[in-house]
Motif scaffolding. Structure first.
Motif, mmCIF file in Angstrom:
data_model
loop_
_atom_site.group_PDB
_atom_site.id
_atom_site.type_symbol
_atom_site.label_atom_id
_atom_site.label_comp_id
_atom_site.label_asym_id
_atom_site.label_seq_id
_atom_site.Cartn_x
_atom_site.Cartn_y
_atom_site.Cartn_z
ATOM 1 N N MET A 173 0.819 -1.025 -0.474
ATOM 2 C CA MET A 173 -0.168 0.218 -0.013
ATOM 3 C C MET A 173 1.310 0.866 0.026
ATOM 4 O O MET A 173 1.785 1.776 0.760
ATOM 5 N N GLY A 174 0.221 2.244 -0.202
ATOM 6 C CA GLY A 174 0.709 3.294 -1.005
ATOM 7 C C GLY A 174 0.903 4.520 0.601
ATOM 8 O O GLY A 174 -0.184 3.980 1.734
ATOM 9 N N GLN A 175 1.622 5.232 1.061
ATOM 10 C CA GLN A 175 1.884 6.633 2.087
ATOM 11 C C GLN A 175 0.178 7.323 2.069
ATOM 12 O O GLN A 175 0.553 7.803 0.991
ATOM 13 N N ILE A 176 -0.354 6.946 3.508
ATOM 14 C CA ILE A 176 -0.639 8.239 3.411
ATOM 15 C C ILE A 176 -0.383 9.003 3.989
ATOM 16 O O ILE A 176 0.080 9.860 4.757
ATOM 17 N N ILE A 177 -1.116 10.106 3.412
ATOM 18 C CA ILE A 177 -0.311 12.104 3.408
ATOM 19 C C ILE A 177 -1.825 12.254 3.976
ATOM 20 O O ILE A 177 -2.987 12.394 3.080
ATOM 21 N N LEU A 178 -1.530 12.895 4.861
ATOM 22 C CA LEU A 178 -2.772 14.162 5.820
ATOM 23 C C LEU A 178 -2.685 15.067 5.385
ATOM 24 O O LEU A 178 -1.512 15.563 5.462
ATOM 25 N N GLY A 179 -4.185 15.853 5.409
ATOM 26 C CA GLY A 179 -3.782 17.082 4.229
ATOM 27 C C GLY A 179 -4.284 17.446 5.912
ATOM 28 O O GLY A 179 -4.163 17.812 6.885
ATOM 29 N N THR A 180 -3.614 19.291 5.113
ATOM 30 C CA THR A 180 -3.638 20.188 6.251
ATOM 31 C C THR A 180 -4.591 20.997 6.095
ATOM 32 O O THR A 180 -4.802 21.577 4.868
ATOM 33 N N GLY A 181 -5.380 21.736 6.660
ATOM 34 C CA GLY A 181 -6.836 22.655 7.073
ATOM 35 C C GLY A 181 -7.791 21.938 6.054
ATOM 36 O O GLY A 181 -8.331 20.488 6.122
ATOM 37 N N ARG A 182 -7.922 22.179 4.771
ATOM 38 C CA ARG A 182 -9.206 21.712 4.466
ATOM 39 C C ARG A 182 -9.802 22.090 2.979
ATOM 40 O O ARG A 182 -8.428 22.551 2.596
ATOM 41 N N GLN A 183 -9.393 21.505 1.803
ATOM 42 C CA GLN A 183 -10.151 21.770 0.582
ATOM 43 C C GLN A 183 -10.818 22.970 0.546
ATOM 44 O O GLN A 183 -12.058 23.010 0.288
ATOM 45 N N ALA A 184 -10.250 23.988 -0.535
ATOM 46 C CA ALA A 184 -10.792 25.141 -0.999
ATOM 47 C C ALA A 184 -12.773 25.014 -1.701
ATOM 48 O O ALA A 184 -12.532 24.223 -2.466
ATOM 49 N N VAL A 185 -13.093 25.387 -0.860
ATOM 50 C CA VAL A 185 -14.724 25.905 -2.389
ATOM 51 C C VAL A 185 -14.642 25.962 -3.737
ATOM 52 O O VAL A 185 -14.907 26.550 -4.785
ATOM 53 N N THR A 186 -13.613 27.661 -3.066
ATOM 54 C CA THR A 186 -13.248 28.489 -4.097
ATOM 55 C C THR A 186 -11.745 28.384 -4.092
ATOM 56 O O THR A 186 -10.658 28.379 -3.535
ATOM 57 N N PRO A 187 -11.133 27.697 -5.587
ATOM 58 C CA PRO A 187 -9.599 27.634 -5.982
ATOM 59 C C PRO A 187 -8.993 29.318 -6.223
ATOM 60 O O PRO A 187 -10.026 30.154 -6.002
ATOM 61 N N TYR A 188 -8.128 29.364 -5.367
ATOM 62 C CA TYR A 188 -7.450 30.593 -5.450
ATOM 63 C C TYR A 188 -6.285 30.534 -6.977
ATOM 64 O O TYR A 188 -5.548 29.028 -6.980
ATOM 65 N N PHE A 189 -6.706 31.283 -8.044
ATOM 66 C CA PHE A 189 -5.744 31.471 -9.268
ATOM 67 C C PHE A 189 -4.683 32.366 -8.756
ATOM 68 O O PHE A 189 -4.774 33.604 -8.712
ATOM 69 N N VAL A 190 -3.237 31.546 -9.320
ATOM 70 C CA VAL A 190 -1.919 32.533 -9.441
ATOM 71 C C VAL A 190 -1.855 32.678 -11.041
ATOM 72 O O VAL A 190 -1.451 31.643 -11.636
#
Length: 281
Positions: free
Chosen positions: A1-18
């Motif tokens: 099995m692959g390594q599990i990467i825990l996310g920080t914070g939450r996924q954005a509803v509105t993306p940030y455009f760079v």
């Protein structure tokens, strides 16, 4: 099995455009990936309050946003701004974070013209050719004539952009200017290559005869042209063209119609056109 990467914070509803990289971000992990992978391209432009606000409101990273706001109020460095984000998320090792900060610190010493060239170079590398040419044209109006190194680099890269657009006469002009500015043989070779591409064989031979100083480099160009021709022979497009030619000849002699041949040629041409549009968009 692959390594599990825990996310920080939450996924954005509105993306940030760079805008600089033409990319939407949906998480702080994506931001970290961008900061590490594009470290050479980062400048104070990345230190935006709306980015910090996005991390706060969309990703729920209040503590990180507080630290970044504090840094902005103190006129902190770009390297420190990036370092705070990478260390908070802990997606990368300490060595990667340190190396990223070092790259950014080294780039902070670049002049505004060098930073603009770096942006244009990134656009050129990623196929945004018209955007790169626009940046290069603006740069030529800003760079002092005494900075011959930067001038020649910009003109050389403009030649590359024009050549990728199959605008070989314009490319030749820029490569020639680059060569006349700093005497780099690579620019001369590309200048002759472009002249070779837009000229008839007899015309090109006469051109080289009139410029004996180009003779040795022209031999190098011919070797490269032969190598390129050999490489094209191994491509899928060339094999398809050969197959279609055989199909045409056999179809003409047996069925008396070239219609399937031209239908396949049209399909191949349309596919190549679409790839070209994607490349220059």
């Amino acid at each position: 099995m692959g390594q599990i990467i825990l996310g920080t914070g939450r996924q954005a509803v509105t993306p940030y455009f760079v805008e600089k990289f033409y990319i939407n971000l949906y998480s702080v992990e994506e931001l970290c990936y961008l900061l590490v992978e594009k470290a050479e391209m980062l400048d104070p432009e990345i230190m935006r309050r709306d980015l910090v606000q996005w991390l706060d409101e969309q990703c729920g990273l209040n503590q990180l946003a507080h630290a970044l706001y504090s840094l902005l109020n103190q006129n902190g460095s770009t390297a420190a701004f990036v370092g705070i984000i990478l260390e908070y998320v802990s997606l990368y090792s300490a060595d990667v974070v340190a190396r990223t900060e070092e790259i950014i610190r080294n780039n902070e010493d670049l002049s505004p013209s060098e930073r603009q060239k770096s942006k244009a170079d990134y656009m050129l590398l990623n196929g945004r050719l018209y955007g790169a040419l626009k940046q290069y044209h603006a740069l030529l109006m800003q760079i002092p004539e005494t900075n011959r190194t930067l001038l020649s680099q910009v003109m050389h890269n403009m030649g590359v952009a024009y050549a990728k657009l199959f605008m070989f006469r314009q490319a030749a002009d820029r490569f020639k200017q680059a060569y006349e500015t700093d005497g780099a043989e690579d620019s001369l070779a590309l200048y002759l290559t472009c002249v070779r591409l837009y000229s008839q064989d007899k015309e090109y031979v006469s051109f080289i005869a009139d410029h004996p100083e180009y003779h040795n480099v022209s031999l190098r160009v011919e070797r490269h042209m032969e190598q390129a021709a050999g490489q094209f022979e191994a491509t899928d497009e060339n094999r398809m063209l050969f197959t279609l030619q055989v199909f045409k000849e056999e179809g003409s002699s047996t069925a008396g119609s070239d219609t399937p041949y031209y239908e396949e040629i049209e399909k191949l041409t349309n596919a190549l056109k679409e790839r070209y549009r994607e490349y220059v968009s």
